[in-house]
Scaffold this active site. Structure first.
Site, mmCIF file in Angstrom:
data_model
loop_
_atom_site.group_PDB
_atom_site.id
_atom_site.type_symbol
_atom_site.label_atom_id
_atom_site.label_comp_id
_atom_site.label_asym_id
_atom_site.label_seq_id
_atom_site.Cartn_x
_atom_site.Cartn_y
_atom_site.Cartn_z
ATOM 1 N N ASN A 105 0.878 -1.172 0.000
ATOM 2 C CA ASN A 105 0.000 0.000 0.000
ATOM 3 C C ASN A 105 0.913 1.218 0.000
ATOM 4 O O ASN A 105 1.488 1.561 1.019
ATOM 5 C CB ASN A 105 -0.894 -0.024 1.252
ATOM 6 C CG ASN A 105 -1.715 1.246 1.376
ATOM 7 O OD1 ASN A 105 -1.967 1.921 0.382
ATOM 8 N ND2 ASN A 105 -2.123 1.578 2.590
ATOM 9 N N LYS A 107 0.245 4.265 -0.273
ATOM 10 C CA LYS A 107 -0.341 5.487 0.318
ATOM 11 C C LYS A 107 -0.105 6.675 -0.622
ATOM 12 O O LYS A 107 -0.128 6.504 -1.834
ATOM 13 C CB LYS A 107 0.223 5.736 1.716
ATOM 14 C CG LYS A 107 0.213 4.474 2.580
ATOM 15 C CD LYS A 107 0.454 4.765 4.027
ATOM 16 C CE LYS A 107 0.691 3.467 4.774
ATOM 17 N NZ LYS A 107 0.314 3.541 6.173
ATOM 18 N N HIS A 191 -9.397 1.213 4.655
ATOM 19 C CA HIS A 191 -8.112 1.387 5.354
ATOM 20 C C HIS A 191 -8.321 2.334 6.535
ATOM 21 O O HIS A 191 -9.095 3.296 6.444
ATOM 22 C CB HIS A 191 -7.066 1.942 4.384
ATOM 23 C CG HIS A 191 -5.689 1.888 4.941
ATOM 24 N ND1 HIS A 191 -5.209 2.830 5.828
ATOM 25 C CD2 HIS A 191 -4.688 0.991 4.771
ATOM 26 C CE1 HIS A 191 -3.974 2.520 6.171
ATOM 27 N NE2 HIS A 191 -3.634 1.402 5.547
ATOM 28 N N GLU A 193 -6.664 4.674 7.649
ATOM 29 C CA GLU A 193 -6.411 6.096 7.372
ATOM 30 C C GLU A 193 -7.614 6.734 6.682
ATOM 31 O O GLU A 193 -7.903 7.909 6.883
ATOM 32 C CB GLU A 193 -5.131 6.242 6.527
ATOM 33 C CG GLU A 193 -3.897 5.980 7.377
ATOM 34 C CD GLU A 193 -2.693 5.465 6.605
ATOM 35 O OE1 GLU A 193 -2.683 5.539 5.359
ATOM 36 O OE2 GLU A 193 -1.754 4.965 7.263
ATOM 37 N N GLU A 263 -5.613 -5.200 10.296
ATOM 38 C CA GLU A 263 -4.634 -4.159 10.548
ATOM 39 C C GLU A 263 -4.958 -3.441 11.861
ATOM 40 O O GLU A 263 -5.776 -2.508 11.872
ATOM 41 C CB GLU A 263 -4.660 -3.135 9.403
ATOM 42 C CG GLU A 263 -4.294 -3.734 8.062
ATOM 43 C CD GLU A 263 -3.619 -2.712 7.169
ATOM 44 O OE1 GLU A 263 -2.566 -3.038 6.637
ATOM 45 O OE2 GLU A 263 -4.114 -1.583 7.043
ATOM 46 N N GLY A 269 1.972 2.224 10.529
ATOM 47 C CA GLY A 269 2.871 3.366 10.365
ATOM 48 C C GLY A 269 3.504 3.836 11.666
ATOM 49 O O GLY A 269 4.099 4.908 11.722
ATOM 50 N N SER A 309 3.111 -2.226 10.228
ATOM 51 C CA SER A 309 4.564 -2.207 10.429
ATOM 52 C C SER A 309 5.216 -3.560 10.141
ATOM 53 O O SER A 309 6.205 -3.933 10.787
ATOM 54 C CB SER A 309 4.909 -1.720 11.843
ATOM 55 O OG SER A 309 4.385 -0.419 12.048
HETATM 56 C C1 PEP Z 1 -0.792 0.012 5.687
HETATM 57 O O1 PEP Z 1 -0.712 1.114 5.180
HETATM 58 O O2 PEP Z 1 -1.753 -0.742 5.431
HETATM 59 C C2 PEP Z 1 0.256 -0.406 6.627
HETATM 60 C C3 PEP Z 1 0.175 -1.565 7.193
HETATM 61 O O3 PEP Z 1 1.256 0.494 6.818
HETATM 62 P P1 PEP Z 1 2.666 0.192 7.550
HETATM 63 O O4 PEP Z 1 3.167 -1.123 7.011
HETATM 64 O O5 PEP Z 1 3.527 1.339 7.157
HETATM 65 O O6 PEP Z 1 2.388 0.109 9.008
#
Ligand code: PEP
Length: 349
Positions: A105, A107, A191, A193, A263, A269, A309
């Site tokens: 992803n 972003k 997501h 975000e 998630e 992040g 992460s």
């Molecule tokens: C994501 O954006 O779905 C995500 C898991 O980000 P990160 O791996 O940076 O935590």
């Protein structure tokens, strides 16, 4: 209306739609030819209950005493014991038959030349990977570049969102049909975000998922709890609610086309990863919830990813877990070498 009832012996031909019964003694009750759709029965003593010729669609019985209870002659406690001893175990046994998917992803990152450079580097590194589905979910402005750069390779392209309407006066939005027409295969939906900064709700995630499926896209639907919700010990409630709402009204055959990304919001992040055991626990819970709603075969078939992460150092342990079928990767998907390491971990997972 709240009613206190004791020693019920027969409830006949009534409609109990959305009735909620809790903490009640209903021993030896007989339900015959009832419309019991949507009924919720919690913490009740249902010993020796006899339910016959009734519609129990969507009914939920939780934390109840069930000994001697029968539904159309089938002993419910025996059926539950059989489920616990066999089926629940088996639910986690078929990892090898599910598709492992590692999706990046990106972003709001990468201009078109940067996107092309990253994909050109990546495709050389992963060319020999066969058992893992590799997906790059990129900003809308990069889709055409990404599709061209990956044509004929084993890298699939996804978008990071889509609108639920087919077309119309929705300034700034992109429809599922527009993505499908370009050759996009996947789309990330719900997501955290998007939920956090753009006020997306389970209702709109549900609508977007339906629109994506109707357009022939494969939705990657994200669910996950906030840190506060985990601390309050309601992770399972939050996840079950999201699963029920985000997939409400979606038929089993369509659900099989979806990917679910677990998630935990506190891990996205932030550099804080869920431990492999925490990830496994919630992914297993998602599968068990799907099994209750759609049946074991559907639950077995669905790819459930972990995201939060995940990186080159921790991926192997996470994807080694029985119910973790891959990952949705943010930051680490922006570096070809790290993303490749994660993909290779999933190949061995
Ligand atoms: C994501 O954006 O779905 C995500 C898991 O980000 P990160 O791996 O940076 O935590």
């Amino acid at each position: 209306m709240n009613i206190k009832c004791e020693n019920i012996t027969l409830i006949s031909e009534c409609s109990s739609n959305d009735l909620h019964i809790e903490r009640s003694g209903l021993q030896n009750a007989a339900f015959s030819e009832n419309d019991m759709r949507g009924i919720v029965i919690e913490q009740c003593n249902l010993s020796n209950n006899c339910v016959r010729h009734s519609d129990l669609t969507g009914a939920c019985i939780e934390s109840c005493k069930l000994d001697g209870m029968t539904i159309d002659g089938i002993n419910v406690q025996q059926m539950m014991d059989f489920y616990k001893n066999n089926f629940k175990e088996n639910l986690t046994m078929n990892k090898a038959t599910r598709k492992a998917i590692i999706a990046g992803n990106w972003k709001m990152n990468k201009t078109r030349p940067e996107a092309k450079a990253l994909l050109d580097e990546l495709k050389g590194m992963v060319a020999d990977i066969k058992t893992v589905e590799i997906v790059a979910c990129v900003p809308f402005t990069n889709l055409e570049t990404a599709l061209a750069a990956t044509e004929g390779t084993n890298i699939k392209i996804g978008a990071e969102n889509c609108h639920f309407e087919k077309s119309g006066a929705f300034t700034g939005e992109i429809s599922a049909d527009m993505l499908a027409e370009m050759g996009v295969e996947y789309v990330v939906l719900g997501h955290s975000e998007r939920r956090q900064y753009f006020a997306e709700t389970d209702e709109t995630v549900n609508k977007r998922t339906k629109a994506a499926l109707a357009a022939g896209l494969k939705p990657i639907v994200c669910v996950g709890e906030l840190l506060w919700e985990r601390e309050c010990n309601i992770t399972e409630e939050v996840i079950a609610r999201q699963i029920k709402l985000d997939f409400f009204g979606i038929k089993a055959a369509d659900l099989k086309k979806c990917v679910i990304a677990y998630e935990p919001v506190w891990a996205i992040g932030t550099g804080k990863t869920a431990t492999a055991d925490q990830a496994e626990e919630v992914c297993a819970f998602i599968r068990a919830t799907l099994a209750k709603l759609y049946g074991a075969d559907v639950a077995e078939a669905i790819t459930i990813q972990y995201g939060g992460s995940m990186n080159a150092a921790n991926a192997a342990e996470l994807v080694s877990k029985k119910n973790v079928d891959g990952g949705l990767i943010g930051g680490a998907s922006l570096k070809a070498a790290d993303f490749t390491t994660i993909i290779k971990a999933a190949e061995n997972g």
